[in-house]
Write a protein that holds these residues in place. Structure first.
Motif, mmCIF file in Angstrom:
data_model
loop_
_atom_site.group_PDB
_atom_site.id
_atom_site.type_symbol
_atom_site.label_atom_id
_atom_site.label_comp_id
_atom_site.label_asym_id
_atom_site.label_seq_id
_atom_site.Cartn_x
_atom_site.Cartn_y
_atom_site.Cartn_z
ATOM 1 N N GLN A 1 44.815 39.520 36.148
ATOM 2 C CA GLN A 1 45.049 38.210 36.745
ATOM 3 C C GLN A 1 43.738 37.437 36.800
ATOM 4 O O GLN A 1 42.686 38.014 37.101
ATOM 5 N N ASP B 1 40.847 33.671 41.546
ATOM 6 C CA ASP B 1 41.141 32.433 42.271
ATOM 7 C C ASP B 1 39.885 31.594 42.419
ATOM 8 O O ASP B 1 39.947 30.368 42.438
ATOM 9 N N GLY B 2 38.759 32.257 42.587
ATOM 10 C CA GLY B 2 37.524 31.526 42.795
ATOM 11 C C GLY B 2 36.333 32.448 42.844
ATOM 12 O O GLY B 2 36.455 33.670 42.936
ATOM 13 N N TYR C 1 33.796 37.320 43.890
ATOM 14 C CA TYR C 1 35.001 36.934 43.144
ATOM 15 C C TYR C 1 36.205 37.277 44.002
ATOM 16 O O TYR C 1 36.275 38.352 44.600
ATOM 17 N N THR D 1 40.551 37.272 44.222
ATOM 18 C CA THR D 1 41.854 37.187 43.570
ATOM 19 C C THR D 1 42.933 37.545 44.582
ATOM 20 O O THR D 1 42.809 38.532 45.308
ATOM 21 N N THR D 2 43.994 36.738 44.613
ATOM 22 C CA THR D 2 45.116 36.977 45.511
ATOM 23 C C THR D 2 46.331 37.399 44.695
ATOM 24 O O THR D 2 46.751 36.674 43.792
ATOM 25 N N GLU E 1 51.171 38.835 50.553
ATOM 26 C CA GLU E 1 50.108 38.688 49.569
ATOM 27 C C GLU E 1 49.004 39.688 49.897
ATOM 28 O O GLU E 1 48.892 40.162 51.021
ATOM 29 N N VAL F 1 44.746 40.133 49.142
ATOM 30 C CA VAL F 1 43.526 39.499 48.628
ATOM 31 C C VAL F 1 42.502 40.584 48.310
ATOM 32 O O VAL F 1 42.247 41.471 49.119
ATOM 33 N N GLU G 1 38.465 41.129 46.957
ATOM 34 C CA GLU G 1 37.167 40.522 46.767
ATOM 35 C C GLU G 1 36.222 41.550 46.150
ATOM 36 O O GLU G 1 36.218 42.709 46.551
#
Length: 127
Positions: A60, A63-64, A76, A78-79, A118, A120, A122
């Motif tokens: 995936q 996200d940011g 970094y 990602t969710t 969800e 998350v 990191e």
């Protein structure tokens, strides 16, 4: 116990970019998720020579990315959506670049992914 490594592929690309042998260092663009690092009560530690996760389930885009205050590390994020990897046990993740190469691998004990929430992830990329 968790452990993480930077892969030899990532190190090779950094050295080649610093030496001017490649013009661009490919951007880090995503995270790969897997369930192959845990067998029974044992966690297989990643090796710098690894080019893949033990058992990859999903990739995936991130996200940011956030440059940290020290200016030599980035986080970094990602969710995973509610339905993504629902019912799976995640125990290995990796950052990958625009070429699809794994740059850093982290392993940890099983994290169950429920289908109604969800999750998350990191990864701190720090020198």
């Amino acid at each position: 116990m968790a452990d993480s490594i930077v892969t030899n592929i990532a190190k090779k690309k950094i050295v080649q970019a610093r030496a001017g042998l490649i013009s661009n260092l490919p951007r880090t663009i995503g995270m790969a998720f897997g369930d192959g690092a845990v067998s029974g009560s044992e966690i297989r530690m990643p090796l710098a020579t690894d080019t893949s996760l033990q058992h990859e389930l999903h990739r995936q885009l991130i996200d940011g990315v956030v440059l940290q205050a020290d200016e030599i590390s980035t986080k970094y994020v990602t969710t995973l959506a509610k339905e993504t990897l629902a019912g799976e046990k995640i125990n290995e993740i990796a950052l990958y670049d625009e070429d699809g190469d794994l740059l850093a691998i982290k392993v940890f004990s099983n994290k169950g992914k429920d289908g109604d929430m969800e999750m998350v992830f990191e990864i701190l990329d720090k020198f």
